[in-house]
Design an enzyme around this catalytic site. Sequence first.
Site, PDB file in Angstrom:
ATOM      1  N   GLY A   1       0.805  -1.213   0.000  1.00 52.68           N
ATOM      2  CA  GLY A   1       0.000   0.000   0.000  1.00 52.68           C
ATOM      3  C   GLY A   1       0.837   1.261   0.000  1.00 52.68           C
ATOM      4  CG  PHE A   2      -0.636   4.811  -1.424  1.00 58.38           C
ATOM      5  CD1 PHE A   2       0.243   5.120  -2.454  1.00 58.38           C
ATOM      6  CD2 PHE A   2      -1.958   4.534  -1.735  1.00 58.38           C
ATOM      7  CE1 PHE A   2      -0.188   5.150  -3.772  1.00 58.38           C
ATOM      8  CE2 PHE A   2      -2.403   4.560  -3.039  1.00 58.38           C
ATOM      9  CZ  PHE A   2      -1.520   4.867  -4.065  1.00 58.38           C
TER      10      PHE A   2
ATOM     11  CD  GLU B   1      -3.392  -5.635  -3.545  1.00 61.09           C
ATOM     12  OE1 GLU B   1      -2.812  -4.905  -2.702  1.00 61.09           O
ATOM     13  OE2 GLU B   1      -3.425  -5.370  -4.756  1.00 61.09           O
TER      14      GLU B   1
END
Length: 434
Positions: A125-126, A392
């Site tokens: 992810g970020f 995910e």
Amino acid sequence: MSVTRLSEPLQNILLQDLRNFYDRASRIATLSVSAIAAIKSAWTRGSPFAAATALYPTNEEGKYVIQAEGIRMEFTNYGGAVTNLWLNNSRGEEVDIVLGLDHARDYEDYPKNPYLNGAIGRYAGFMRGGRFDMDGESYQVATNAHNGSSTFNGGDRGWGRSILDIGSHTENSITFVLFDRSWNGFPGTAASCLTHTVTPYEWRVAFGVTPTKKPGPINMSQQAFFNLDGFKKKNLTGSVPVSDKTVRDHKLHLPLSGLRFETDALGLSTGDILGNPRGSEYDFWSASRRIGDVLEKPYMGICDRCQKRQYHNHNPSGAYDTIFQLGRSQPWNKEDVPAAILSSPESGISMKLYSDQEALHVHTWSQKEFPLKLKKGQGQGMVPQHGGISFEMQDWPDGLNHPEWRRESKTIWGMDGLYTAFSSYRFSVDKTEP
């Protein structure tokens, strides 16, 4: 001119000598390839498993095959990506139900490789600003998103965009090995393995990561875009345009997803956790729901954050894109309740996803961002918008930068710790005609 014929015993002796010579030559060639691979890997990646990798054969598409009753899968060691997953549908047709590319070499050449069905690490992810604090020290890692203001899926040299070595490969299992030596600026070395195993009608995924030299953040995930019809959808006339071969008619149930992580217009976590009201575009917890009903549902009102009329998210591509927090009753076991149940009335295939991770990133395929051809076994044309859906499993998004969540023990791992994560996908097929 006379020709002397060799006796049959002598012919057999000569043939055996030729076979022995061929076998020795093949072994020498294999060992030479292994030695070259080992030297190359030690020089570029420092992995002691390169020699073993060269000994494991691939098929003609350069892929590694594992199989068990009712299921067959193929992988590439580029990112450890799942390239194919075959099941039989309710009509007895074998269908490939994941997005992918025809040849293993295509993954490295794919210009916009969106971590296509690969392992995601070190940090899924970020990460806002590409920064985090650990033990009173601030760290800056390489940024690769939002014009250099964020890190996405571990950076450009994330694990999904790296060559992994093979630790072992049997008929029903394959283990990928990676030594991440401070790639993208992450501290220390992460010694890791990823094992895929198939049992009858089931695919299991297991991560194991041990930090060495220094502690560091770890948040692993495995991407896989599913289309349970395998793009073989039919109607009464027997033909359906490729643009209609989407997951809109799939049904999705997320029994544990009563909450979601709020994100800003860039998809970065704000730190707030929101409820998903019954009947809203985020409600997959109360009952199984047709995915298209959410994709087609307009957002009633003006979004507080972007001041624009939205229908369900802030992904400019128009793909569904939401991270759910999985709420479980204590104590819990990953086998108690599935995190996701996906089914297709068309193919009769159903999938249940079980995991011990505590967040689920659900997003549909964005053809606008990543144009992708169908594989040769799936038909002609391009993968359409919403042509697949990915689940995910991961930890809470950007938990490193939200100390109020108290996720340090889940995201920062010391040298005396072993990070593990497990997921399993269980398939079933309704044998009745859809």
